[in-house]
Scaffold this active site. Sequence first.
Site, short mmCIF file in Angstrom:
data_model
loop_
_atom_site.label_atom_id
_atom_site.label_comp_id
_atom_site.label_asym_id
_atom_site.label_seq_id
_atom_site.Cartn_x
_atom_site.Cartn_y
_atom_site.Cartn_z
N PHE A 164 53.89 46.00 42.40
CA PHE A 164 55.05 46.89 42.59
C PHE A 164 56.04 46.30 43.61
CE2 PHE A 164 51.89 50.00 41.03
CZ PHE A 164 52.62 50.50 39.94
N ARG A 207 59.30 45.41 44.47
CA ARG A 207 60.67 45.71 44.03
C ARG A 207 61.36 46.57 45.08
NH1 ARG A 207 58.77 49.54 39.01
NH2 ARG A 207 57.40 47.76 38.68
N CYS A 237 30.68 34.13 39.44
CA CYS A 237 30.31 33.14 40.47
C CYS A 237 28.91 33.39 41.02
CB CYS A 237 31.33 33.15 41.59
SG CYS A 237 33.01 32.87 41.03
N GLY A 290 62.50 46.07 47.96
CA GLY A 290 62.05 45.97 49.34
C GLY A 290 60.75 46.68 49.64
N ARG A 291 59.93 46.91 48.60
CA ARG A 291 58.65 47.58 48.77
C ARG A 291 57.57 46.80 48.03
NH1 ARG A 291 59.66 53.68 46.92
NH2 ARG A 291 57.55 53.92 47.79
#
Length: 270
Positions: A247, A249, A108, A251-252
Site C-alpha cells: 500500500f 502510495r 528451507c 506518502g503512506r
Amino acid sequence: MTNPMQATRKIISITDQNVVHREDQVAREYPLTIYVNDREFATMVCTQADLEEMVIGFLGSEGLIRFYKQDVASLSIDESRGFAYVSLTKELPTEWQFYSKRMIGSCCGKSRQSFYFHNDAKTAKTSMSRTTMTPEQCFRLMEALQEQSVIFQQTGGVHNAALATPEQMLISRTDIGRHNALDKLYGYCLMNGVPVRDKVLLFSGRISSEVLLKAAKIGVGIMLSKSAPTELALTMAEELNITTAGFIRDGRMNIYTVPERILTPKKEVQ
C-alpha cells in the site's frame, strides 16, 4: 506497424450521464511454448516483449539455470510461431516433468508447511541482505515505477516490476502476467551478471505467495508494492527473511515483515 504489446479496439463507454463510442487501448496476449533440450517444458501466456529474458528467468526460477553462460548452450525464439528453444549444457533432471505440479513442502527445512511447487524448497533463497532504506526512498521508488508504467496507463491490463537500489530504479519490465514480469527481471540479471542481494524489488500488484516465492528465487531482501499482500505470502516472507511493504502510495505505506530494513522515524504513535 502493429504494436505487439497493445491493440486498439472500438468500445462503448458509459457513464451515469453519457454513452460515448470511442477507441481504447487493450493489452495483447501472446502464447509462447518453451522447449528445453527438445522437450516441451511449458507454455506461457505473456506480453510479446523481452522474451529471451522471460524464458531465462523462468528456467532460473525453476532451478534449471544457475549461471547463464555456463548452463545455456543456445537460445532461440521463433516469434512468428510462438516457440522458444533452449539447449542446456546438461541433461534435464529426471524429475523435470513434475516441476509444474503442486505439492506441499516445508520451507528451507523448517517444520511449517506451505504450498510450493516441486522444486521451490531448493530454489527459494533465505535472504541475507543487509540493505536498508528510508520510507522516503520507498515512496520515491514507487513513484518512479508508476511513471515508467506507460502501457498500464494506456491499457490498465499489465503488471510492472522493477529492480532498484535504495537510491534509484535500475530496470523495469512489463507483462500481462505478474509472474512473467518478475521472470523478465530475473532473466535480465542472469544474462547480464547483475548481483541482486543488495537490490530492492518493486511491484505493481498484490504480493501473493507465488509472487513472494519469485522474489525469493531472484534473491532480493526487500519487496515493495503499491498493493496488498496475502497471509501466506507474509508467512513465507518471515521464513525467508524478506522485508515486505505494501500500500505504498500518497506518502503512506505498511511494513509487514522484517521491518528492520526500513529505517522508520524514532517517534512512533501507539
